[in-house]
Write a protein that holds these residues in place. Structure first.
Motif, PDB file in Angstrom:
ATOM      1  N   TYR A  55       0.803  -1.218   0.000  1.00  3.75           N
ATOM      2  CA  TYR A  55       0.000   0.000   0.000  1.00  3.75           C
ATOM      3  C   TYR A  55       0.837   1.269   0.000  1.00  3.75           C
ATOM      4  CZ  TYR A  55      -3.794  -3.195   0.814  1.00  3.75           C
ATOM      5  OH  TYR A  55      -4.702  -4.214   0.675  1.00  3.75           O
ATOM      6  N   ARG A  56       2.122   1.150  -0.329  1.00 10.85           N
ATOM      7  CA  ARG A  56       3.011   2.311  -0.408  1.00 10.85           C
ATOM      8  C   ARG A  56       3.664   2.367  -1.781  1.00 10.85           C
ATOM      9  NH1 ARG A  56       6.798   3.016   4.330  1.00 10.85           N
ATOM     10  NH2 ARG A  56       7.205   4.890   3.146  1.00 10.85           N
ATOM     11  N   PRO A  57       2.940   2.887  -2.770  1.00  3.36           N
ATOM     12  CA  PRO A  57       3.478   2.913  -4.133  1.00  3.36           C
ATOM     13  C   PRO A  57       4.789   3.694  -4.236  1.00  3.36           C
ATOM     14  CG  PRO A  57       1.406   4.133  -4.012  1.00  3.36           C
ATOM     15  CD  PRO A  57       1.612   3.464  -2.689  1.00  3.36           C
ATOM     16  N   ASP A  58       4.974   4.690  -3.388  1.00  3.83           N
ATOM     17  CA  ASP A  58       6.221   5.445  -3.426  1.00  3.83           C
ATOM     18  C   ASP A  58       7.405   4.568  -3.036  1.00  3.83           C
ATOM     19  OD1 ASP A  58       4.988   5.357  -0.859  1.00  3.83           O
ATOM     20  OD2 ASP A  58       6.346   6.908  -0.130  1.00  3.83           O
ATOM     21  N   LEU A  59       7.192   3.672  -2.094  1.00  5.99           N
ATOM     22  CA  LEU A  59       8.241   2.754  -1.668  1.00  5.99           C
ATOM     23  C   LEU A  59       8.552   1.745  -2.772  1.00  5.99           C
ATOM     24  CD1 LEU A  59       9.990   2.202   0.809  1.00  5.99           C
ATOM     25  CD2 LEU A  59       8.216   0.693   1.652  1.00  5.99           C
ATOM     26  N   ILE A  60       7.517   1.234  -3.411  1.00  2.03           N
ATOM     27  CA  ILE A  60       7.705   0.287  -4.516  1.00  2.03           C
ATOM     28  C   ILE A  60       8.456   0.961  -5.664  1.00  2.03           C
ATOM     29  CG2 ILE A  60       6.504  -1.096  -6.261  1.00  2.03           C
ATOM     30  CD1 ILE A  60       4.278  -1.493  -4.119  1.00  2.03           C
ATOM     31  N   THR A  61       8.081   2.191  -5.966  1.00  5.14           N
ATOM     32  CA  THR A  61       8.778   2.944  -7.011  1.00  5.14           C
ATOM     33  C   THR A  61      10.247   3.120  -6.647  1.00  5.14           C
ATOM     34  OG1 THR A  61       6.743   4.095  -7.577  1.00  5.14           O
ATOM     35  CG2 THR A  61       8.801   5.118  -8.293  1.00  5.14           C
ATOM     36  N   GLY A  62      10.532   3.333  -5.362  1.00  2.00           N
ATOM     37  CA  GLY A  62      11.912   3.467  -4.912  1.00  2.00           C
ATOM     38  C   GLY A  62      12.707   2.194  -5.108  1.00  2.00           C
ATOM     39  N   PHE A  63      12.096   1.041  -4.815  1.00  2.00           N
ATOM     40  CA  PHE A  63      12.783  -0.240  -5.024  1.00  2.00           C
ATOM     41  C   PHE A  63      13.098  -0.437  -6.501  1.00  2.00           C
ATOM     42  CE2 PHE A  63      10.254  -1.803  -1.163  1.00  2.00           C
ATOM     43  CZ  PHE A  63      11.256  -1.431  -0.294  1.00  2.00           C
ATOM     44  N   LEU A  64      12.149  -0.086  -7.369  1.00  2.00           N
ATOM     45  CA  LEU A  64      12.387  -0.197  -8.805  1.00  2.00           C
ATOM     46  C   LEU A  64      13.438   0.811  -9.265  1.00  2.00           C
ATOM     47  CD1 LEU A  64       8.725  -0.651 -10.057  1.00  2.00           C
ATOM     48  CD2 LEU A  64      10.527  -2.370 -10.063  1.00  2.00           C
ATOM     49  N   GLY A  65      13.412   2.003  -8.690  1.00  2.00           N
ATOM     50  CA  GLY A  65      14.353   3.044  -9.072  1.00  2.00           C
ATOM     51  C   GLY A  65      15.791   2.719  -8.708  1.00  2.00           C
ATOM     52  N   GLN A  66      15.983   1.952  -7.643  1.00  2.00           N
ATOM     53  CA  GLN A  66      17.334   1.574  -7.230  1.00  2.00           C
ATOM     54  C   GLN A  66      18.031   0.696  -8.259  1.00  2.00           C
ATOM     55  OE1 GLN A  66      16.776  -0.288  -3.434  1.00  2.00           O
ATOM     56  NE2 GLN A  66      16.988   1.637  -2.319  1.00  2.00           N
ATOM     57  N   THR A  67      17.267   0.043  -9.115  1.00  2.00           N
ATOM     58  CA  THR A  67      17.856  -0.866 -10.099  1.00  2.00           C
ATOM     59  C   THR A  67      18.388  -0.126 -11.325  1.00  2.00           C
ATOM     60  OG1 THR A  67      15.785  -1.227 -11.284  1.00  2.00           O
ATOM     61  CG2 THR A  67      16.267  -2.706  -9.437  1.00  2.00           C
ATOM     62  N   ASP A  68      17.960   1.094 -11.545  1.00  2.00           N
ATOM     63  CA  ASP A  68      18.312   1.869 -12.737  1.00  2.00           C
ATOM     64  C   ASP A  68      17.862   1.195 -14.024  1.00  2.00           C
ATOM     65  OD1 ASP A  68      19.431   4.001 -11.375  1.00  2.00           O
ATOM     66  OD2 ASP A  68      21.392   3.044 -11.296  1.00  2.00           O
ATOM     67  N   LEU A  69      16.877   0.303 -13.926  1.00  2.00           N
ATOM     68  CA  LEU A  69      16.312  -0.334 -15.120  1.00  2.00           C
ATOM     69  C   LEU A  69      15.099   0.477 -15.574  1.00  2.00           C
ATOM     70  CD1 LEU A  69      16.326  -4.076 -13.999  1.00  2.00           C
ATOM     71  CD2 LEU A  69      17.905  -2.961 -15.562  1.00  2.00           C
ATOM     72  N   THR A  70      14.797   0.431 -16.857  1.00  2.00           N
ATOM     73  CA  THR A  70      13.617   1.095 -17.379  1.00  2.00           C
ATOM     74  C   THR A  70      12.582   0.047 -17.738  1.00  2.00           C
ATOM     75  OG1 THR A  70      14.446   1.053 -19.633  1.00  2.00           O
ATOM     76  CG2 THR A  70      14.953   3.008 -18.318  1.00  2.00           C
ATOM     77  N   LEU A  71      11.331   0.432 -17.659  1.00  2.00           N
ATOM     78  CA  LEU A  71      10.268  -0.498 -18.010  1.00  2.00           C
ATOM     79  C   LEU A  71      10.097  -0.619 -19.513  1.00  2.00           C
ATOM     80  CD1 LEU A  71       7.634   0.418 -15.288  1.00  2.00           C
ATOM     81  CD2 LEU A  71       9.227  -1.503 -15.315  1.00  2.00           C
ATOM     82  N   ASP A  72      10.569   0.371 -20.266  1.00  2.00           N
ATOM     83  CA  ASP A  72      10.508   0.348 -21.730  1.00  2.00           C
ATOM     84  C   ASP A  72      11.928   0.477 -22.280  1.00  2.00           C
ATOM     85  OD1 ASP A  72       7.691   0.227 -21.854  1.00  2.00           O
ATOM     86  OD2 ASP A  72       7.607   2.373 -21.419  1.00  2.00           O
ATOM     87  N   PRO A  73      12.709  -0.615 -22.222  1.00  2.00           N
ATOM     88  CA  PRO A  73      14.100  -0.508 -22.682  1.00  2.00           C
ATOM     89  C   PRO A  73      14.173  -0.339 -24.200  1.00  2.00           C
ATOM     90  CG  PRO A  73      13.562  -2.776 -22.204  1.00  2.00           C
ATOM     91  CD  PRO A  73      12.369  -1.951 -21.775  1.00  2.00           C
ATOM     92  N   GLU A  74      15.244   0.281 -24.618  1.00  2.00           N
ATOM     93  CA  GLU A  74      15.506   0.400 -26.055  1.00  2.00           C
ATOM     94  C   GLU A  74      16.021  -0.955 -26.557  1.00  2.00           C
ATOM     95  OE1 GLU A  74      15.077   3.052 -28.124  1.00  2.00           O
ATOM     96  OE2 GLU A  74      14.064   3.979 -26.416  1.00  2.00           O
ATOM     97  N   PRO A  75      15.610  -1.358 -27.747  1.00  2.00           N
ATOM     98  CA  PRO A  75      16.120  -2.627 -28.288  1.00  2.00           C
ATOM     99  C   PRO A  75      17.649  -2.581 -28.426  1.00  2.00           C
ATOM    100  CG  PRO A  75      14.307  -1.787 -29.618  1.00  2.00           C
ATOM    101  CD  PRO A  75      14.647  -0.724 -28.622  1.00  2.00           C
ATOM    102  N   PRO A  76      18.299  -3.722 -28.185  1.00  2.00           N
ATOM    103  CA  PRO A  76      19.761  -3.754 -28.299  1.00  2.00           C
ATOM    104  C   PRO A  76      20.249  -3.553 -29.721  1.00  2.00           C
ATOM    105  CG  PRO A  76      18.886  -5.917 -27.658  1.00  2.00           C
ATOM    106  CD  PRO A  76      17.741  -4.979 -27.791  1.00  2.00           C
TER     107      PRO A  76
END
Length: 76
Positions: A55-76
């Motif tokens: 119930y803490r979307p800001d915390l979940i976003t922080g966990f995802l942000g720590q990875t430096d991954l994007t949800l829409d990566p550019e094709p290799p």
């Protein structure tokens, strides 16, 4: 399926790319404040802590942000 599927090879073990590592670090930090006597009590405590994160979307976003991954990566 090359029009919609992009495969990006990742290393075999990369905890810095795994947002779950941040979740478990957060849960383990909070576990130190709880007294558990049985495995059932420990399970209940962990489920409660995970439910709070849900119930803490800001915390979940922080966990995802720590990875430096994007949800829409550019094709290799």
């Amino acid at each position: 399926h090359t029009r919609w599927l992009t495969v990006v090879p990742l290393p075999a073990y990369a905890p810095d790319l795994n947002p779950v590592e941040g979740v478990w670090a957060h849960v383990k930090r909070d576990l130190g404040n709880h007294l558990r006597v049985t495995a059932d009590q420990l399970t209940t405590t962990i489920k409660t802590l995970l439910k709070r994160i849900q119930y803490r979307p800001d915390l979940i976003t922080g966990f995802l942000g720590q990875t430096d991954l994007t949800l829409d990566p550019e094709p290799p």
